[in-house]
Write a protein that holds these residues in place. Structure first.
Motif, mmCIF file in Angstrom:
data_model
loop_
_atom_site.group_PDB
_atom_site.id
_atom_site.type_symbol
_atom_site.label_atom_id
_atom_site.label_comp_id
_atom_site.label_asym_id
_atom_site.label_seq_id
_atom_site.Cartn_x
_atom_site.Cartn_y
_atom_site.Cartn_z
ATOM 1 N N UNK A 376 0.830 -1.216 0.000
ATOM 2 C CA UNK A 376 0.000 0.000 0.000
ATOM 3 C C UNK A 376 0.858 1.258 0.000
ATOM 4 N N UNK A 377 2.025 1.195 0.681
ATOM 5 C CA UNK A 377 2.889 2.356 0.830
ATOM 6 C C UNK A 377 4.326 1.966 0.501
ATOM 7 N N UNK A 390 15.272 11.572 7.438
ATOM 8 C CA UNK A 390 13.831 11.407 7.254
ATOM 9 C C UNK A 390 13.581 10.293 6.236
ATOM 10 N N UNK A 391 12.335 9.943 6.049
ATOM 11 C CA UNK A 391 11.921 8.958 5.050
ATOM 12 C C UNK A 391 10.930 9.616 4.110
ATOM 13 N N UNK A 392 10.997 9.260 2.840
ATOM 14 C CA UNK A 392 9.957 9.663 1.899
ATOM 15 C C UNK A 392 8.948 8.520 1.813
ATOM 16 N N UNK A 393 7.723 8.821 2.187
ATOM 17 C CA UNK A 393 6.682 7.794 2.190
ATOM 18 C C UNK A 393 5.671 8.116 1.107
ATOM 19 N N UNK A 398 -2.738 6.615 -4.117
ATOM 20 C CA UNK A 398 -3.074 7.999 -4.491
ATOM 21 C C UNK A 398 -1.907 8.751 -5.108
ATOM 22 N N UNK A 399 -0.682 8.258 -4.901
ATOM 23 C CA UNK A 399 0.496 8.958 -5.405
ATOM 24 C C UNK A 399 1.009 10.036 -4.467
ATOM 25 N N UNK A 400 0.309 10.305 -3.375
ATOM 26 C CA UNK A 400 0.714 11.339 -2.428
ATOM 27 C C UNK A 400 2.012 10.941 -1.719
#
Length: 409
Positions: A376-377, A390-393, A398-400
């Protein structure tokens, strides 16, 4: 290539979620009704099934997997893979002294059974059954509870248009008289019966009524024979019990109909027998069945104990229910920094989340493609993420995208 044996099947990952849902539904429903799970061995002494299931049954005569083990102990010289589980549960009931427990004693089970028969859809040589057994209650309310429980389970699994077919086989006294009347009226037709029914004629005439042979079915449609089959043969006490079962079914709102030809395929049944059917399923409409077996505990060496239960085949049920789709992972970690990816996956799993990463350390594009199919992510860890702590989630639906600390995941 070595393949699975004929009549056996692998339960694959894409199928297992439906199996788990069936078992989970059974466990939760039966526990609410105060049934405790029991697990018995998959093989028992052959004598248990010969005495318990009955030597006039197709199971004992044709379908058991029996092995000679050559033990010095005579009781261990012949063992059989269990073809059904009621006899094994009764054996456990006797062996572990449950007759001294407060009644009712309620068990439920889920497990593999084994019968040597022609494999077909929903029927295998290794198959699985779910069942319940209640010991110690002679009152017809026990029969009604078991029938209602079977219907409730199938309903919760999504089956529609369910109805219970019920009948009473009477007690030993009135049933013996009925058997003699059936033998008498069928004697002129004996040469025309199938070979199995000729054996049943001598050993257990009631089992003939369960015959699926078309030529036998035509004989049973003879007016004189049918009149005997459909006669009210049961004694006053058995009739009172049967009428009370139907009264309790009415109280519980259970839809049922009577079927005088219903006898079930095992010798140990007495009084109430039933099958759960669905008109939506056509000719092979039976999905569960059971009944009362008040003499079995005593027959197998225990104290006289009333009992009632039911069982159903899981493979058959699996073919009828809506299948559960495999759930996607919560997270897929996308990174070419393997140590960081492994560390993050472990942290996510420790938080109770499902997570995985790409062990092959392929390019970002390939990893993102796999993430889109399985999760899902996506948690993206590149050099910028490491430098910025940090992490990019990325929400893969949705592409968000968001930049988050580990604690914010």
């Amino acid at each position: 290539m070595i393949k699975a044996q004929r009549g056996t099947k692998d339960i694959l990952p894409e199928n297992i979620l439906t199996w788990q849902r069936i078992e989970k539904t059974a466990r939760e429903l039966f526990q609410r009704a105060n049934y405790k799970e029991i697990r018995t061995p998959i093989f028992e002494a052959t004598e248990l099934f010969k005495r318990g299931v009955g030597d006039s049954t197709d199971i004992v005569n044709k379908e058991m997997y029996t092995f000679s083990v050559g033990g010095q102990n005579k009781d261990e010289s012949s063992i059989t893979l269990r073809p059904e589980n009621t006899a094994g549960v009764v054996r456990a009931f006797i062996e572990h002294g449950f007759s001294r427990a407060s009644v009712p004693v309620k068990f439920w089970y889920f497990g593999p059974m084994f019968r040597y028969e022609r494999p077909q859809k929903g029927r295998q040589r290794q198959f699985h059954q779910i069942g319940v057994e209640m010991f110690g209650v002679n009152d017809p309310s026990a029969d009604a509870e078991v029938i209602a429980l079977a219907l409730k389970f199938l309903s919760e699994m999504g089956l529609k248009e369910l109805v219970a077919e019920v009948n009473s086989l009477g007690c030993t006294k009135c049933r013996d008289e009925y058997k003699n009347r059936i033998k008498e009226v069928l004697k002129p037709y004996l040469d025309n019966l199938c070979e199995d029914c000729k054996v049943r004629y001598e050993k257990n005439p009631l089992r003939m009524l369960d015959c699926k042979n078309e030529s036998c079915a035509k004989i049973f449609e003879n007016d004189e024979i049918k009149r005997v089959i459909l006669s009210d043969f049961i004694c006053e006490e058995c009739l009172e019990h049967y009428n009370s079962v139907k009264k309790y079914l009415d109280v519980l709102g259970v839809k049922y109909k009577e079927n005088k030809m219903l006898v079930r395929g095992l010798d140990y049944y007495n009084r109430t027998v039933f099958e759960i059917k669905s008109d939506a399923l056509g000719s092979q409409s039976a999905v569960a069945g059971g009944g009362r077996y008040d003499g079995l505990v005593e027959m197998l060496g225990g104290e006289k104990t009333p009992a009632v239960g039911f069982a159903l085949g899981v493979e058959r049920l699996y073919e009828l229910v809506e299948h559960t789709e495999e759930q996607k992972l919560d997270y897929f970690v996308v990174s070419n920094l393997q140590d960081k990816a492994m560390e993050t996956v472990q942290c996510l799993r420790d938080m109770g989340k499902s997570a995985d990463f790409d062990f092959q350390n392929r390019k970002f594009g390939k990893q993102l493609e796999k993430a889109g199919k399985t999760a899902k992510m996506a948690v993206i860890i590149g050099e910028d993420e490491v430098a910025g702590e940090y992490y990019t989630v990325k929400n893969l639906e949705t592409g968000e995208q968001k930049k988050l600390k580990l604690s914010e995941l």
